[in-house]
Design a protein around this motif. Structure first.
Motif, mmCIF file in Angstrom:
data_model
loop_
_atom_site.group_PDB
_atom_site.id
_atom_site.type_symbol
_atom_site.label_atom_id
_atom_site.label_comp_id
_atom_site.label_asym_id
_atom_site.label_seq_id
_atom_site.Cartn_x
_atom_site.Cartn_y
_atom_site.Cartn_z
ATOM 1 N N CYS A 4 0.840 -1.189 0.000
ATOM 2 C CA CYS A 4 0.000 0.000 0.000
ATOM 3 C C CYS A 4 0.879 1.244 0.000
ATOM 4 O O CYS A 4 2.005 1.240 0.512
ATOM 5 C CB CYS A 4 -0.965 0.003 1.185
ATOM 6 N N VAL A 6 0.825 5.184 1.125
ATOM 7 C CA VAL A 6 0.165 6.221 1.912
ATOM 8 C C VAL A 6 0.632 7.568 1.387
ATOM 9 O O VAL A 6 1.834 7.867 1.393
ATOM 10 C CB VAL A 6 0.508 6.095 3.405
ATOM 11 N N LEU A 17 -3.627 8.566 8.843
ATOM 12 C CA LEU A 17 -3.369 7.794 7.624
ATOM 13 C C LEU A 17 -2.386 6.663 7.887
ATOM 14 O O LEU A 17 -2.555 5.545 7.386
ATOM 15 C CB LEU A 17 -2.834 8.712 6.532
ATOM 16 N N ALA A 21 -2.909 2.544 7.559
ATOM 17 C CA ALA A 21 -2.004 1.648 6.843
ATOM 18 C C ALA A 21 -1.631 0.451 7.703
ATOM 19 O O ALA A 21 -1.564 -0.686 7.219
ATOM 20 C CB ALA A 21 -0.761 2.401 6.400
ATOM 21 N N ILE A 119 -3.728 4.958 0.000
ATOM 22 C CA ILE A 119 -4.408 5.465 1.190
ATOM 23 C C ILE A 119 -4.119 6.957 1.286
ATOM 24 O O ILE A 119 -2.961 7.381 1.256
ATOM 25 C CB ILE A 119 -3.909 4.754 2.467
ATOM 26 N N LEU A 147 -8.304 4.243 -0.737
ATOM 27 C CA LEU A 147 -8.999 4.261 0.547
ATOM 28 C C LEU A 147 -8.842 5.656 1.137
ATOM 29 O O LEU A 147 -7.742 6.063 1.521
ATOM 30 C CB LEU A 147 -8.414 3.207 1.490
ATOM 31 N N VAL A 149 -9.556 8.350 4.091
ATOM 32 C CA VAL A 149 -9.714 8.264 5.542
ATOM 33 C C VAL A 149 -10.147 9.625 6.082
ATOM 34 O O VAL A 149 -9.500 10.635 5.785
ATOM 35 C CB VAL A 149 -8.407 7.820 6.216
#
Length: 269
Positions: A4, A6, A17, A21, A119, A147, A149
């Protein structure tokens, strides 16, 4: 999913964030790596090509370095709290810090497309024009699920997943990406309109509750209300872009949901 990315922006949202993760790493089978990106904007990206003097360019460069260093301090503190010393992390988790000076198009091509999940924070009025472009590029150009947040999210995410189904390619891709999360969820509810059928081919072997969606003027608010009633800690939707509204971030429903951060939102275009 194995990696992933971030994407950091605001200092006061960094820990949120990074915490998400860490949750993803613990929840998603196969996830092994977190890359954390604080993309410093080149001076001409900040103010455009207006003939910057060397002194002006140096000032802008220094400002971006100060921003990235402040984020790095928070990152280092979070990393030690979450995963311990480098010796503790050895062979268990890979977390990388990235702070290049880079344009939006290179950021998405060079980092976003190499990740399995992006993210990032919800669109923020404090973001620069380039950061808003980065959000748009993450959704529409990376080809990866994103994603989002909420700014001060301090709960778990992925135990109760609310999914809004519409029989379109973006929604099918979003539901497919969500399979990495729904398999470990405690409860899953899918909102389905009267004209659509539940996509059981995308969610094989997963027990879900089907919830009909009423036809209302504000479908975005309706979905948020339904997610709240379900006590959802993640909302899954497709990401849409309308040609006539190209200058806007996304289509009307997705636009409304991203403008009203209540719960983490997983979407894919």
């Amino acid at each position: 999913m194995q990696r992933c990315l971030v994407i950091l922006s605001q200092l006061d949202q960094a820990e949120v964030l990074l915490g998400m993760a860490a949750q993803v790493l613990s929840r998603v089978r196969g996830m092994q790596r977190i890359d954390v990106l604080a993309a410093r904007e080149p001076p001409d990206q900040l103010l455009g090509h207006i003939g910057l003097s060397d002194a002006q360019a140096q000032t802008l460069h220094a400002s971006q370095m100060e921003w990235a260093n402040a984020l790095h301090t928070r990152f280092q503190r979070w990393l030690a709290q979450e995963y311990g010393t480098p010796a503790d992390r050895l062979g268990k988790v890979e977390v990388n810090w990235l702070d290049p000076e880079i344009t939006v198009d290179r950021m998405i091509a060079g980092y976003g497309k190499d990740a399995d999940l992006l993210i990032m924070g919800f669109p923020d009025s404090r973001d620069s024009a380039q950061k808003h472009l980065a959000t748009k590029a993450a959704i529409f150009e990376s080809g990866r699920p994103v994603l989002f947040v909420p700014p001060f999210w301090d709960q778990t995410s992925g135990d109760r997943i609310f999914m809004a189904w519409k029989n379109t390619p973006p929604c099918r891709r979003a539901f497919f990406a969500a399979r990495s999360f729904v398999g470990a969820a405690k409860a899953v509810e899918v909102a389905v309109s009267a004209t659509d059928t539940l996509p059981l081919d995308i969610l094989p072997g997963i027990t879900v509750t089907q919830q009909p969606v009423a036809d209302t003027r504000n479908a975005g608010q309706t979905l948020l209300d339904m997610a709240n009633s379900f006590r959802a800690d993640m909302l899954v939707i497709g990401g849409y872009q309308h040609n006539m509204l190209y200058s806007r971030l996304v289509g009307s429903v997705t636009d409304y949901i991203l403008a009203n951060p209540r719960v983490p939102v997983l979407l894919q275009h």
